[in-house]
Design an enzyme around this catalytic site. Structure first.
Site, PDB file in Angstrom:
ATOM      1  N   ASP A 111      78.837  -9.035 157.991  1.00 34.36           N
ATOM      2  CA  ASP A 111      80.083  -9.423 158.655  1.00 34.36           C
ATOM      3  C   ASP A 111      80.729 -10.627 157.977  1.00 34.36           C
ATOM      4  O   ASP A 111      80.229 -11.746 158.090  1.00 34.36           O
ATOM      5  CB  ASP A 111      79.762  -9.739 160.120  1.00 34.36           C
ATOM      6  N   SER A 114      81.906 -13.851 160.339  1.00 33.84           N
ATOM      7  CA  SER A 114      80.991 -14.790 160.987  1.00 33.84           C
ATOM      8  C   SER A 114      80.042 -15.330 159.927  1.00 33.84           C
ATOM      9  O   SER A 114      80.113 -14.936 158.765  1.00 33.84           O
ATOM     10  CB  SER A 114      80.218 -14.114 162.133  1.00 33.84           C
ATOM     11  N   ASN A 116      76.452 -16.466 160.828  1.00 35.97           N
ATOM     12  CA  ASN A 116      75.065 -16.587 161.281  1.00 35.97           C
ATOM     13  C   ASN A 116      74.323 -15.269 161.158  1.00 35.97           C
ATOM     14  O   ASN A 116      74.931 -14.196 161.247  1.00 35.97           O
ATOM     15  CB  ASN A 116      75.012 -17.037 162.743  1.00 35.97           C
ATOM     16  N   TRP A 118      71.366 -13.135 163.078  1.00 33.92           N
ATOM     17  CA  TRP A 118      70.519 -13.040 164.264  1.00 33.92           C
ATOM     18  C   TRP A 118      70.045 -11.598 164.445  1.00 33.92           C
ATOM     19  O   TRP A 118      70.718 -10.650 164.060  1.00 33.92           O
ATOM     20  CB  TRP A 118      71.226 -13.534 165.528  1.00 33.92           C
ATOM     21  N   TYR A 156      79.990 -13.373 172.066  1.00 33.37           N
ATOM     22  CA  TYR A 156      80.416 -12.029 171.688  1.00 33.37           C
ATOM     23  C   TYR A 156      80.888 -11.320 172.941  1.00 33.37           C
ATOM     24  O   TYR A 156      80.241 -11.411 173.990  1.00 33.37           O
ATOM     25  CB  TYR A 156      79.261 -11.207 171.087  1.00 33.37           C
ATOM     26  N   ASP A 296      88.013  -9.174 157.338  1.00 33.75           N
ATOM     27  CA  ASP A 296      86.878  -9.175 158.266  1.00 33.75           C
ATOM     28  C   ASP A 296      86.204  -7.811 158.275  1.00 33.75           C
ATOM     29  O   ASP A 296      86.711  -6.857 158.865  1.00 33.75           O
ATOM     30  CB  ASP A 296      87.380  -9.540 159.664  1.00 33.75           C
ATOM     31  N   THR A 299      84.978  -5.878 161.893  1.00 30.45           N
ATOM     32  CA  THR A 299      85.804  -5.170 162.870  1.00 30.45           C
ATOM     33  C   THR A 299      86.439  -3.954 162.212  1.00 30.45           C
ATOM     34  O   THR A 299      86.689  -3.943 161.005  1.00 30.45           O
ATOM     35  CB  THR A 299      86.912  -6.078 163.456  1.00 30.45           C
TER      36      THR A 299
END
Length: 405
Positions: A111, A114, A116, A118, A156, A296, A299
């Protein structure tokens, strides 16, 4: 002497190793209008926007539903290594990574919106549906796990992904990052991550937007000498398969995927991959000029500023129903292309791309992929990025686009 330096530079560029990571697509995923609504809500939260308000004209809601049959809903509602990535019904592109020693495997969305990393944790509650549906990281099963003693929370959709920050070895297609900090998620919000093909998120934006100022994995790939250049690129196959959904390239440019020259434009604000757009036109009508946009990969949509959103959907013959613009499916093939000029080069979106078809039961509807989440800039998601090779260059702070070979 100068000739030798030039020759050495050329040889270094030629010998630079790039890593080709193939992208997966989940063929079992069903693309519905409800999935689109979830994607819009997630995008709003991602860019910290509030829910959109109803638009009124002289005190009257703009709402028209002529008789178009089933076109509208009638009810509310070089040297390289390779790894495969996928496209969850043109909604998300994801690939496989490993965490820990021995490796525990996870499908993650790569992505650019963003920063991070996780994945779900084995410590999540039995009532957490999203977590129970996906692979879970077990820190006690890894010999290289280190606890940070810190919590994390990332917004989110209608809630937050939250849990603990951990450090472990993260492996991306054989490239092992030592002591990478990531989120071990023990809680995931609502339905945002239920019934999706991927387990977690691997952010590829600038560290400036990382929660807790965590160093993103791509930074460490370069800093630890695992890739030659701080550059990555995407080929996103819009109609790919579970085996062939496209490719993520790490460490350079895959010249085999592009035709002609790459058009580069500077990053105007480090954080998201934000850049200037000269103009956006539709059939000769200027929609926007001198505007900003963000690339992006996280999305599937294209978000436009409010005025451009309304103008563009009116031009394509859209009718606003339940907060979404629909067009008669019979008109889609005759609509003009949308032209986006970046860095002096025109990039084109045909109507078959900017109109999405949904089939639910016996009904087929056609919906505009343009949305409005209240930003003053454009967000170019996979609808645009899937038409071109896109490159993201941390070293020179620029974004590049090229026609696919």
């Amino acid at each position: 002497m100068l000739k030798w330096l030039v020759l050495l530079t050329i040889l270094a560029l030629v010998s630079a190793e790039i890593h080709r990571i193939k992208i997966h697509k989940n063929q079992d995923h069903k693309n519905t209008r409800q999935h689109r609504k979830q994607a819009i809500q997630a995008l709003k939260q991602k860019y910290h926007q509030q829910d959109a308000v109803i638009i009124y004209d002289d005190g009257v809601p703009i709402y028209v539903q002529p008789d178009y049959g089933y076109d509208y809903p009638s009810q509310p509602s070089d040297d390289y290594t390779s790894e495969e990535l996928g496209n969850s019904m043109n909604m998300y592109y994801y690939g496989l990574i490993g965490i820990g020693t021995p490796e525990q495997y996870f499908k993650v969305v790569f992505d650019t919106g963003s920063a991070n990393l996780w994945v779900p944790s084995s410590q999540c509650l039995a009532t957490d549906v999203a977590c129970q549906q996906h692979n879970q990281y077990n820190s006690s099963a890894s010999s290289t796990f280190v606890s940070s003693g810190q919590n994390f929370s990332i917004q989110y959709g209608t809630g937050s992904v939250s849990g603990y920050l951990a450090m472990d070895t993260v492996t991306i297609n054989g490239l092992a990052i030592a002591n990478q900090t990531f989120g071990e998620a023990v809680s995931q919000p609502g339905a945002s991550f239920t019934d999706v093909a991927f387990d977690g998120i691997l952010g590829m934006g600038y560290q400036q937007i990382a929660e807790d100022n965590v160093v993103p994995p791509f930074y460490n790939l370069y800093e630890e000498g695992l890739i030659d250049e701080p550059v990555f690129g995407f080929y996103l196959a819009r109609n790919g398969s579970a085996v062939e959904g496209g490719q993520l390239t790490l460490g350079g440019t895959d010249q085999n995927l592009i035709a002609g020259e790459m058009t580069y434009t500077p990053v105007t604000q480090q954080g998201y991959w934000q850049f200037s757009v000269n103009n956006i036109t539709w059939n000769g009508t200027v929609i926007s000029s001198g505007c900003q946009a963000i690339a992006d990969t996280g999305t599937s949509l294209i978000a436009a500023p409010s005025a451009a959103y309304i103008q563009l959907n009116n031009l394509i013959g859209g009718v606003l129903i339940q907060g979404e613009y629909y067009v008669p499916c019979s008109t889609v093939s005759s609509l003009p292309v949308l032209t986006i000029n970046i860095g002096g080069t025109n990039f084109y979106l045909p109507p078959s791309v900017y109109i999405q078809t949904y089939t639910e039961g016996n009904y087929t509807t056609c919906m505009s992929t343009f949305t409005d989440i209240g930003t003053g800039f454009w967000i170019l998601g996979d609808v645009f990025l899937g038409q071109y090779y896109s490159e993201f260059d941390f070293g020179q702070n620029r974004v590049g686009f090229a026609t696919l070979a």
